[in-house]
Design a protein around this motif. Structure first.
Motif, PDB file in Angstrom:
ATOM      1  N   PHE A   1       0.830  -1.201   0.000  1.00 58.75           N
ATOM      2  CA  PHE A   1       0.000   0.000   0.000  1.00 58.75           C
ATOM      3  C   PHE A   1       0.870   1.258   0.000  1.00 58.75           C
ATOM      4  O   PHE A   1       0.542   2.251  -0.649  1.00 58.75           O
ATOM      5  N   LEU A   2       1.979   1.230   0.737  1.00 57.47           N
ATOM      6  CA  LEU A   2       2.888   2.378   0.748  1.00 57.47           C
ATOM      7  C   LEU A   2       3.468   2.635  -0.638  1.00 57.47           C
ATOM      8  O   LEU A   2       3.695   3.788  -1.018  1.00 57.47           O
ATOM      9  N   ALA A   3       3.706   1.585  -1.388  1.00 55.09           N
ATOM     10  CA  ALA A   3       4.342   1.712  -2.697  1.00 55.09           C
ATOM     11  C   ALA A   3       3.369   2.132  -3.801  1.00 55.09           C
ATOM     12  O   ALA A   3       3.801   2.619  -4.852  1.00 55.09           O
ATOM     13  N   ARG A   4       2.089   1.975  -3.565  1.00 56.34           N
ATOM     14  CA  ARG A   4       1.106   2.336  -4.596  1.00 56.34           C
ATOM     15  C   ARG A   4       0.921   3.846  -4.650  1.00 56.34           C
ATOM     16  O   ARG A   4       0.756   4.496  -3.621  1.00 56.34           O
ATOM     17  N   ASN A   5       0.931   4.394  -5.858  1.00 60.90           N
ATOM     18  CA  ASN A   5       0.786   5.843  -5.996  1.00 60.90           C
ATOM     19  C   ASN A   5      -0.677   6.290  -6.032  1.00 60.90           C
ATOM     20  O   ASN A   5      -0.956   7.486  -6.086  1.00 60.90           O
ATOM     21  N   ASP A   6      -1.609   5.339  -5.992  1.00 62.64           N
ATOM     22  CA  ASP A   6      -3.026   5.701  -5.999  1.00 62.64           C
ATOM     23  C   ASP A   6      -3.644   5.710  -4.608  1.00 62.64           C
ATOM     24  O   ASP A   6      -4.834   5.947  -4.460  1.00 62.64           O
ATOM     25  N   ILE A   7      -2.841   5.470  -3.558  1.00 65.13           N
ATOM     26  CA  ILE A   7      -3.355   5.445  -2.189  1.00 65.13           C
ATOM     27  C   ILE A   7      -2.846   6.667  -1.432  1.00 65.13           C
ATOM     28  O   ILE A   7      -1.649   6.930  -1.395  1.00 65.13           O
ATOM     29  N   GLY A   8      -3.772   7.409  -0.832  1.00 65.12           N
ATOM     30  CA  GLY A   8      -3.419   8.610  -0.086  1.00 65.12           C
ATOM     31  C   GLY A   8      -3.498   8.439   1.421  1.00 65.12           C
ATOM     32  O   GLY A   8      -2.845   9.143   2.174  1.00 65.12           O
ATOM     33  N   ILE A   9      -4.329   7.498   1.880  1.00 65.80           N
ATOM     34  CA  ILE A   9      -4.511   7.262   3.314  1.00 65.80           C
ATOM     35  C   ILE A   9      -4.596   5.752   3.542  1.00 65.80           C
ATOM     36  O   ILE A   9      -5.292   5.049   2.804  1.00 65.80           O
ATOM     37  N   ILE A  10      -3.900   5.286   4.570  1.00 57.87           N
ATOM     38  CA  ILE A  10      -4.017   3.894   4.987  1.00 57.87           C
ATOM     39  C   ILE A  10      -4.621   3.895   6.387  1.00 57.87           C
ATOM     40  O   ILE A  10      -4.037   4.446   7.316  1.00 57.87           O
ATOM     41  N   LEU A  11      -5.795   3.300   6.520  1.00 54.90           N
ATOM     42  CA  LEU A  11      -6.444   3.133   7.819  1.00 54.90           C
ATOM     43  C   LEU A  11      -6.112   1.735   8.324  1.00 54.90           C
ATOM     44  O   LEU A  11      -6.256   0.762   7.582  1.00 54.90           O
ATOM     45  N   ILE A  12      -5.666   1.640   9.555  1.00 52.33           N
ATOM     46  CA  ILE A  12      -5.302   0.347  10.115  1.00 52.33           C
ATOM     47  C   ILE A  12      -5.806   0.267  11.550  1.00 52.33           C
ATOM     48  O   ILE A  12      -5.666   1.230  12.309  1.00 52.33           O
ATOM     49  N   ASN A  13      -6.428  -0.861  11.886  1.00 50.84           N
ATOM     50  CA  ASN A  13      -6.852  -1.040  13.274  1.00 50.84           C
ATOM     51  C   ASN A  13      -5.626  -0.991  14.166  1.00 50.84           C
ATOM     52  O   ASN A  13      -4.586  -1.569  13.844  1.00 50.84           O
ATOM     53  N   GLN A  14      -5.744  -0.317  15.287  1.00 51.20           N
ATOM     54  CA  GLN A  14      -4.589  -0.109  16.162  1.00 51.20           C
ATOM     55  C   GLN A  14      -3.997  -1.420  16.677  1.00 51.20           C
ATOM     56  O   GLN A  14      -2.781  -1.553  16.760  1.00 51.20           O
ATOM     57  N   PHE A  15      -4.834  -2.403  16.969  1.00 51.24           N
ATOM     58  CA  PHE A  15      -4.285  -3.672  17.461  1.00 51.24           C
ATOM     59  C   PHE A  15      -3.501  -4.404  16.372  1.00 51.24           C
ATOM     60  O   PHE A  15      -2.550  -5.125  16.657  1.00 51.24           O
ATOM     61  N   ILE A  16      -3.835  -4.176  15.118  1.00 54.00           N
ATOM     62  CA  ILE A  16      -3.071  -4.752  14.011  1.00 54.00           C
ATOM     63  C   ILE A  16      -1.793  -3.953  13.801  1.00 54.00           C
ATOM     64  O   ILE A  16      -0.733  -4.515  13.527  1.00 54.00           O
ATOM     65  N   ALA A  17      -1.887  -2.647  13.956  1.00 60.20           N
ATOM     66  CA  ALA A  17      -0.701  -1.798  13.830  1.00 60.20           C
ATOM     67  C   ALA A  17       0.374  -2.192  14.834  1.00 60.20           C
ATOM     68  O   ALA A  17       1.566  -2.138  14.537  1.00 60.20           O
ATOM     69  N   GLU A  18      -0.056  -2.630  16.021  1.00 68.19           N
ATOM     70  CA  GLU A  18       0.911  -3.072  17.035  1.00 68.19           C
ATOM     71  C   GLU A  18       1.711  -4.277  16.555  1.00 68.19           C
ATOM     72  O   GLU A  18       2.863  -4.452  16.937  1.00 68.19           O
ATOM     73  N   MET A  19       1.112  -5.105  15.710  1.00 58.19           N
ATOM     74  CA  MET A  19       1.803  -6.288  15.197  1.00 58.19           C
ATOM     75  C   MET A  19       2.944  -5.922  14.250  1.00 58.19           C
ATOM     76  O   MET A  19       3.912  -6.655  14.139  1.00 58.19           O
ATOM     77  N   ILE A  20       2.800  -4.790  13.554  1.00 62.14           N
ATOM     78  CA  ILE A  20       3.816  -4.370  12.582  1.00 62.14           C
ATOM     79  C   ILE A  20       4.333  -2.970  12.930  1.00 62.14           C
ATOM     80  O   ILE A  20       4.618  -2.167  12.053  1.00 62.14           O
TER      81      ILE A  20
END
Length: 119
Positions: free
Chosen positions: A55-74
């Motif tokens: 998702f970071l590498a895609r130029n068509d994405i401006g916002i990434i929403l991630i559940n906080q408990f999943i964000a803790e995993m990465i």
């Protein structure tokens, strides 16, 4: 992408992704890759991290929403992302409340200000 806005990507549990998909967020890019990942109990941390990096590498994405408990995993991958676009926003889930002390954006913002700034 000229003349068009950017997409919102979602990495979340089933309820979160379903809600955003019902709201019209779901898209497939020209390579038929979706802009969301439903994380289930058997989803590997490697898969979550690879999807986040894609998702970071895609130029068509401006916002990434991630559940906080999943964000803790990465967390290491999220903290390693320092660019403003795409913005990475941590959101609560139905079963895991939001904890501001874990939010990467709020932690960075705290580092920008000192106690004297608020007097």
């Amino acid at each position: 992408m000229a003349g068009r806005g950017k997409l919102i990507a979602v990495i979340g549990d089933e309820d979160t992704c379903t809600g955003f998909l019902l709201g019209g967020v779901g898209e497939l890019n020209k390579n038929r890759k979706p802009n969301f990942l439903v994380v289930e109990k058997d989803t590997s941390i490697t898969e979550i991290e690879e999807t986040f990096k894609s998702f970071l590498a895609r130029n068509d994405i401006g916002i990434i929403l991630i559940n906080q408990f999943i964000a803790e995993m990465i967390r290491h991958a999220i903290d390693g992302h320092v660019q403003s676009i795409p913005a990475v926003l941590e959101i609560p889930s139905k079963e895991h409340p939001y904890d501001a002390s874990k939010d990467s954006i709020l932690r960075r913002a705290k580092g920008m200000f000192s106690a004297d700034d608020f007097r």
